[in-house]
Scaffold this active site. Structure first.
Site, PDB file in Angstrom:
ATOM      1  CG  LEU A 192      -1.785  -1.462   1.369  1.00 34.04           C
ATOM      2  CD1 LEU A 192      -2.859  -1.138   2.556  1.00 34.04           C
ATOM      3  CD2 LEU A 192      -2.658  -1.387   0.214  1.00 34.04           C
ATOM      4  CD  GLU A 230       4.485   3.496   4.416  1.00 36.37           C
ATOM      5  OE1 GLU A 230       5.762   3.731   4.672  1.00 36.37           O
ATOM      6  OE2 GLU A 230       3.951   2.472   4.397  1.00 36.37           O
TER       7      GLU A 230
END
Ligand code: ZN
Ligand code: CA
Length: 686
Positions: A192, A230
C-alpha cells in the site's frame, strides 16, 4: 525478512476485495534494497539510527522543562496517474491531510479507543502538515501536481516515479500517489505504501502511496491510516515489531512485539517482557488494521521530533523561513485556474454524472457550475452530482474564484446523453463521408493530448473518406483515443455481426500501438473486449518511417466480429479504442452492424404489416396480409428493451388489436416474430 510472510488481512472497509496477501508497507525492504546497492552505507545508517535514538532519549528526559513547539511540514502531492480513475480529486487529498493532522496531534476521534493500560504512553507528537501554497520556483500552487505516466502501475522498481517529479525534499514532504506499487504473488504481496527514512538519499526522499490507500473518500478502499504509518517512517520511526521480542524499534514505551500483528486482535501478547504488557496493536507503527490504530507513544514522539533536528533532510522543513517560502505562512493571493473532471462523458438518460473540481494554482473559495440541460441547471457545489433527462450533447462551464480573482473553463461537448431511440433497428452503417464528425451520433475522445480522430480523404476502403488518427505525430506517449458508437438495438436480430475495415502500419522498430474493440450493454458503465489487435495482428502494411497512408486495397484489413451473443440484450454501444505509443497512422472505415437474416421475405412482411393509428393512443390495430402457417408472436418494448406487452396470435389472424391502456406515452418498438423471422416497427404512443 518480512518478505516471506503471507498474511490474509481482514480489513473493515474493504469487504473482501483482496484475497491475496497484503503487506501494507514496503519501507524496510526499500531501505534494504538501497543498502544492497550501497553496502558501504550500512554502518553509516546504523550510526544514524543510534544518534537518533540517543537524541530522542535526551529529548524525553528534558521535555518536562522544555516548552514544546508545534512543527508544521509543507506537503506536495504528486498524483502520477495511469488512467483517469487514478487521477484522484482534491477532496480525497484533503481528506488524507485531515486524517494525518488528526493522528499527529492526537485529535483523531478514535484516540479514546486506546486501552487504559497504555494511557500514560499516548502522545500528541505536535507535528502538523499543510499543503504547500508556493512551489519550489516561487509560483502559486495548491500543493498538488498531476502527471500521466504508465510508471504509476507497479511503481516500485528503482523508484522511477520519483524521477518524474520531486520538489526540494529539504523544503517539502513529497508524496507520490500511484496506481499500484507491487503485487507479486508469493513475494512482497500487495503493497500500500513505503517511505524513505530520514537518513537515506535525498533523490528518493518522500512517501509513495496507492491512490486507494489515501483518505476515506473518492477511490479510497482501505482505512486511511497508511499515510500516518508512512510519515512515521519518514520521521525516523521503525516498526514496533522491529527486532522482535528484543525490542529493536529504539523506543522504550512501545511493548516488544515478536512479529507484525494483522487484523484487530486485542488478545495478542507475543512477548513476555517484564512487566508483561499485551502487544500495542493500537500503535500506528504495527501492521494491525488502521481501524484499530489510534496512537503514537511519547517515545515515538521524541524520535520524530529528534529526527526533525538531527537530519539535514528534515531540519529545515518546519522552520519559519521555509513555511514562509512555501506559502504555508501568509499564503499568497492566487487566482485559481479552473479545471474539472467528469465521471462519464457518455451516459444515458437519467444516469448520474459526477463533476469534480480539479482547479489549480490558487484555492477557490467559490464555485459556479453552468450545467445546461441538467436537472439542476447551475450549482455552487464544488463537486455536483447531476442527471440529464433528454438526449443530446451538453456543454459544461466551471467558474472558480477567490479574493484574488476568478477564471472559467468550458467544455463544449462535455457530456453526451445517448439518444437510444435513434437506431432502433439492428444496423449501424458508418462510412465517415460527412465533413464533421461531431454532428453524428458518435462521440470522440482523446485522453491525454489534443490529437483527435478526424475525417480524412487521403484514403478510404469505401466511399471517398475514412476515419483517421494522426498517431505518427502524436507527441504524448501512451495516449488513448477512442470513440463510442450510436446506440444500436440488437433486439430481435439474427446472427448479428460488427464489420469494419482498418489500415495501420507500424513505425520502423516500434510496435507498441494497440487497437481494441469493445461493447457495452449498460450504456457504457461496463465494457467487454470483443477484439484486441497489437503488433503483427494490428499491422496491415509494412513498417514505415514516414507517415503511413494506405495506398491499395491490400493495405486494408476487413474484420467481421460475431456478436450474436449480444442479441436481445437491448441497445448496445461499441467503442473503438486506439492506444498509441510511438507508432504510425491508423485508419478506420466502412463500419457496418448487420443482421444476417434480414432478408427479402422479412422485408416484404415488414411492408405488409400495417399499424394504425400510429401515433396511437389507447389501442393499436395490426393487419396481416401475408399468408403464414405459423403463429405470430407480438411483443411491445420500450426503447430500453423493457417488455411492455407480449401476445401470441394465431397464424390465420388477419387483424389484431393491442390494448395500450396504462402504457406511458413515448417511442416503442413493436416486433412481430414468425418462426425464426422477426420484424420490428416503430410505434409512437401518445
Ligand atoms: Zn512500515
Ligand atoms: Ca508482551
Amino acid at each position: 525478512m518480512y518478505k516471506t510472510l503471507l498474511i490474509f488481512a481482514l480489513n473493515l472497509f474493504t469487504f473482501s476485495l483482496f484475497s491475496q496477501s497484503i503487506i501494507p508497507c514496503h519501507t524496510d525492504e526499500n531501505e534494504e534494497e538501497y543498502l544492497q546497492a550501497h553496502p558501504e552505507l550500512r554502518a553509516e545508517f546504523e550510526n544514524a539510527k543510534d544518534e537518533l535514538f540517543s537524541n530522542a532519549e535526551k529529548l524525553l528526559k528534558s521535555s518536562a522543562e522544555t516548552e514544546s513547539v508545534v512543527k508544521t511540514i509543507p506537503v506536495v502531492f504528486h498524483v502520477i496517474y495511469n488512467s483517469p480513475i487514478d487521477n484522484i480529486g482534491v477532496a480525497q487529498i484533503e481528506d488524507a491531510m485531515r486524517i494525518l493532522n488528526e493522528d499527529f496531534r492526537r485529535l483523531n476521534p478514535d484516540a479514546s479507543n486506546l486501552r487504559p493500560i497504555f494511557n500514560t504512553r499516548a502522545a500528541d507528537p505536535e507535528v502538523e502538515f499543510a499543503l504547500a501554497r508556493i512551489d519550489e520556483n516561487g509560483n502559486c500552487t495548491d500543493g498538488i501536481t498531476r502527471m500521466q505516466s504508465s510508471l504509476s502501475v507497479e511503481a516500485l522498481p528503482r523508484n522511477d516515479v520519483k524521477k518524474l517529479v520531486q520538489w526540494d525534499p529539504t523544503r517539502y514532504l513529497n508524496v507520490w500517489v500511484v496506481n499500484s506499487i507491487a503485487n507479486t504473488s508469493g513475494g512482497s504481496g500487495l503493497v500500500l505504501g513505503y517511505a524513505n527514512f530520514p537518513w537515506m538519499a535525498a533523490s528518493t526522499d518522500g512517501v509513495v502511496i496507492r491512490h486507494d490507500a489515501l483518505g476515506l473518500v473518492g477511490t479510497a478502499a482501505y482505512d486511511g491510516r497508511t499515510l500516518t504509518h508512512e510519515v512515521g517512517h519518514y520521521l525516523g520511526l521503525l516498526h514496533t515489531f522491529q527486532g522482535g521480542c528484543n525490542g529493536g524499534d529504539g523506543v522504550a514505551d512501545t511493548p516488544p512485539v515478536a512479529s507484525a500483528n494483522y487484523g484487530c486482535n486485542f488478545n495478542a501478547n507475543s512477548c513476555s517482557e517484564s512487566p508483561n504488557f499485551p502487544d500495542m496493536i493500537e500503535n500506528f507503527m504495527d501492521y494491525s488494521d488502521g481501524a484499530c490504530q489510534n496512537t503514537y507513544t511519547n517515545g515515538q514522539s521524541a524520535v520524530m521530533n529528534s529526527a526533525m533536528t538531527t537530519f539535514n533532510l528534515r531540519k529545515d522543513l518546519w522552520t519559519n523561513a521555509n513555511l514562509i517560502s512555501t506559502g504555508v505562512i501568509n499564503p499568497p493571493d492566487c487566482t485559481p485556474t479552473a479545471k474539472f473532471d467528469i465521471s462519464d462523458q457518455v451516459i444515458c438518460v437519467g444516469d448520474p454524472v459526477q463533476f469534480t473540481d480539479e482547479s489549480e494554482d490558487g484555492v477557490p473559495s467559490n464555485y459556479l457550475w453552468d450545467l445546461p440541460g441538467s436537472n439542476v441547471g447551475t450549482s455552487t457545489d464544488p463537486n455536483p452530482l447531476v442527471t440529464y433527462n433528454s438526449p443530446g450533447k451538453y456543454a459544461v462551464t466551471l467558474t472558480v474564484g477567490n479574493t484574488a480573482g476568478s477564471t472559467s473553463v468550458t467544455n463544449v461537448y462535455a457530456v453526451t446523453v445517448k439518444p437510444s431511440w435513434t437506431h432502433f433497428q439492428a444496423e449501424w452503417k458508418e462510412d465517415f463521408e460527412e465533413p464533421t464528425l461531431n454532428v453524428k451520433d458518435m462521440d470522440f475522445f482523446s485522453t491525454y493530448d489534443d490529437v483527435m480522430f478526424e475525417s480524412s480523404n487521403a484514403a478510404s476502403s469505401s466511399g471517398a473518406q475514412s476515419l483517421f488518427l494522426n498517431n505518427f505525430d502524436a507527441v504524448e506517449p501512451n495516449d488513448i483515443d477512442y470513440f463510442i458508437s450510436p446506440m444500436v438495438s440488437t433486439l430481435f436480430a439474427n446472427d448479428i455481426s460488427l464489420n469494419f475495415d482498418f489500415a495501420y502500419a507500424p513505425r520502423q522498430g516500434v510496435e507498441f500501438d494497440r487497437l481494441r474493440v469493445l461493447v457495452s450493454t449498460d450504456c457504457g458503465k461496463n465494457w467487454t473486449v470483443l477484439r484486441s489487435y497489437a503488433a503483427f495482428a494490428l499491422r496491415t502494411a509494412s513498417p514505415s518511417l514516414v507517415p503511413f497512408v494506405p495506398s491499395s486495397p491490400s493495405e486494408w484489413k476487413s474484420v467481421s466480429i460475431d456478436i450474436s451473443s449480444f442479441e436481445d440484450k437491448g441497445p448496445v454501444l461499441f467503442k473503438f479504442e486506439f492506444a498509441g505509443d510511438g507508432g504510425n497512422n491508423f485508419y478506420l472505415d466502412n463500419i457496418n452492424v448487420k443482421s444476417a437474416n434480414v432478408g427479402i421475405k422479412e422485408m416484404q412482411m415488414a411492408e405488409s404489416i400495417q399499424l394504425f393509428p400510429n401515433p396511437a393512443k389507447n389501442a393499436v390495430n395490426l393487419s396481416f396480409e401475408l399468408e403464414s402457417n405459423k403463429d405470430f408472436e407480438l411483443s411491445l418494448t420500450d426503447v430500453n428493451g423493457k417488455m411492455v406487452r407480449s401476445q401470441r396470435v394465431s397464424y390465420n389472424t388477419k387483424e389484431y388489436t393491442m390494448n395500450l391502456d396504462n402504457v406511458a406515452a413515448g417511442v416503442y418498438l413493436l416486433s412481430i416474430k414468425i418462426g425464426d423471422q422477426k420484424v420490428t416497427k416503430k410505434l409512437i404512443i401518445e
